[in-house]
Scaffold this active site. Structure first.
Site, PDB file in Angstrom:
ATOM      1  N   ASP A  96       0.795  -0.860   0.008  1.00  0.00           N
ATOM      2  CA  ASP A  96      -0.239  -0.088  -0.291  1.00  0.00           C
ATOM      3  C   ASP A  96       0.941   1.044   0.082  1.00  0.00           C
ATOM      4  O   ASP A  96       2.068   1.304  -0.302  1.00  0.00           O
ATOM      5  CB  ASP A  96      -0.966   0.377   0.943  1.00  0.00           C
ATOM      6  N   SER A  97       0.317   2.505   0.104  1.00  0.00           N
ATOM      7  CA  SER A  97       0.681   3.573  -0.223  1.00  0.00           C
ATOM      8  C   SER A  97       1.350   3.633   0.834  1.00  0.00           C
ATOM      9  O   SER A  97       2.380   4.951   1.604  1.00  0.00           O
ATOM     10  CB  SER A  97       0.042   4.771  -0.515  1.00  0.00           C
ATOM     11  N   CYS A 109      -4.211  -1.361  -1.914  1.00  0.00           N
ATOM     12  CA  CYS A 109      -4.671   0.354  -1.968  1.00  0.00           C
ATOM     13  C   CYS A 109      -5.825   0.099  -2.939  1.00  0.00           C
ATOM     14  O   CYS A 109      -5.845  -0.163  -4.558  1.00  0.00           O
ATOM     15  CB  CYS A 109      -2.601   0.647  -2.071  1.00  0.00           C
ATOM     16  N   CYS A 117     -11.014   2.650   0.296  1.00  0.00           N
ATOM     17  CA  CYS A 117      -9.829   3.180   0.129  1.00  0.00           C
ATOM     18  C   CYS A 117      -8.908   2.744   1.438  1.00  0.00           C
ATOM     19  O   CYS A 117     -10.225   2.926   2.506  1.00  0.00           O
ATOM     20  CB  CYS A 117      -9.165   4.407   0.556  1.00  0.00           C
ATOM     21  N   GLU A 136      -2.875   8.309   8.373  1.00  0.00           N
ATOM     22  CA  GLU A 136      -1.338   8.879   8.502  1.00  0.00           C
ATOM     23  C   GLU A 136      -0.687   9.618   9.925  1.00  0.00           C
ATOM     24  O   GLU A 136       0.338   9.321   9.957  1.00  0.00           O
ATOM     25  CB  GLU A 136      -0.713   9.778   7.255  1.00  0.00           C
ATOM     26  N   HIS A 160      -7.572   2.609   3.726  1.00  0.00           N
ATOM     27  CA  HIS A 160      -7.217   3.903   4.892  1.00  0.00           C
ATOM     28  C   HIS A 160      -8.188   3.678   5.696  1.00  0.00           C
ATOM     29  O   HIS A 160      -8.529   3.703   6.899  1.00  0.00           O
ATOM     30  CB  HIS A 160      -6.704   4.458   4.813  1.00  0.00           C
TER      31      HIS A 160
HETATM   32  N1  DGL Z   1      -4.571   3.301   1.320  1.00  0.00           N
HETATM   33  C1  DGL Z   1      -4.471   4.161   0.055  1.00  0.00           C
HETATM   34  C2  DGL Z   1      -5.821   3.833  -0.907  1.00  0.00           C
HETATM   35  O1  DGL Z   1      -6.459   2.744  -0.942  1.00  0.00           O
HETATM   36  C3  DGL Z   1      -4.112   4.960  -0.061  1.00  0.00           C
HETATM   37  C4  DGL Z   1      -4.388   5.890  -1.016  1.00  0.00           C
HETATM   38  C5  DGL Z   1      -3.360   7.018  -1.239  1.00  0.00           C
HETATM   39  O2  DGL Z   1      -1.537   7.008  -0.595  1.00  0.00           O
HETATM   40  O3  DGL Z   1      -3.450   8.387  -1.273  1.00  0.00           O
HETATM   41  O4  DGL Z   1      -6.511   4.166  -2.137  1.00  0.00           O
END
Ligand code: DGL
Length: 270
Positions: A11-12, A74, A186, A152, A188
């Protein structure tokens, strides 16, 4: 035939841990290698070309650890960079299609809402997958670009006034639309679930893409006889701020998951 190789998840940043949590519930004996691109988060505000470039590097990192399959945990990568997986030598799972199918199945009034990053919402991938199941369903898309930075930053409690006001503002169109089902598009966003639930009430079904994807991964592993019977080791890699990741990983995954093994890697070298 058993396969002892680990499952690769990326993931990011922190969000993919919500998917790891669900994979652990389904498959407690699997080894997992997680990569969180904490040095380059967020992905969702970037161009499609940049997201694809990052996704390819993340996938190459996981392949270097001899994973048996890759989960793009992600929503953003799953929505706009799924084609980077076409040349992968291992099976690939994304977090859009299973969540969309589940939403189409569970809605009672035919109105589904999708929330995600700017890139995810612009792609309209969830909507396309929902309409494949039933073209008569109505879908509202809402980008919530401030949710990822909140998570975050470690701000996610439902009694935090900043969190609650931000959630209220973003979800207002969904309440007006009358959706009875909401896809957390998402990874997150499950971290903000309590605040989202507080704003929407109990009448709206929340779809966690981590849960639906983990079930799909587990089904695949069992069907293909790729289970690891005696693993359960998890290793975490990040591209920046390992200490912060460690602190937050505990909050997201719970105290039972050993997050002692967190290493910083130079993802740009791949
Ligand atoms: N968890 C990522 C997602 O599902 C976050 C994306 C991001 O870094 O903007 O989209």
């Amino acid at each position: 035939m058993a396969d002892k190789r680990p499952i690769g998840v990326f993931d990011s940043g922190l969000g993919g841990l919500t998917v790891v949590k669900e994979i652990i519930k389904e498959l407690p004996n699997e080894d997992i290698i997680y990569f969180g691109d904490t040095g380059r988060v967020p992905y969702g505000t970037r161009s499609v070309d940049t997201i694809k470039k990052y996704a390819k590097q993340d996938e190459a990192f996981l392949l270097s650890h001899n994973v048996k399959l890759i989960v793009a945990a992600c929503g953003t990568v799953s929505s706009v960079a799924g084609d980077t997986a076409l040349s992968l030598p291992v099976p690939f799972f994304e977090v859009v299609s299973h969540a969309a199918k589940e939403a189409a199945k569970l809605t009672r009034n035919g109105k589904i809402a999708v929330i995600g990053t700017n890139a995810t919402i612009k792609s309209e991938q969830h909507k396309a997958e929902i309409l494949k199941v039933n073209p008569n369903l109505s879908v509202i898309n809402c980008a919530c670009p401030l949710f990822v930075p909140l998570v975050e930053e470690g701000w996610h409690k439902a009694d935090d006034i900043v969190v609650l006001e931000t959630v209220k503002r973003y979800l207002k169109p969904i309440i007006d639309f009358g959706a009875d089902t909401l896809i957390l598009g998402c990874t997150h966003y499950p971290v903000l679930q309590d605040a989202i639930r507080k704003v929407l009430g109990d009448g709206v079904t929340l779809i966690n893409a981590g849960t639906t994807t983990a079930k799909a991964v587990a089904d695949f592993i069992r069907k293909e006889n790729l289970e690891n019977q005696n693993g359960g080791e998890r290793k975490f890699f990040v591209s920046d701020k390992p200490a912060f990741f460690k602190e937050q990983a505990g909050v997201l995954l719970g105290p039972d998951v050993d997050t002692a093994k967190i290493e910083k890697v130079d993802i740009n070298s791949l």
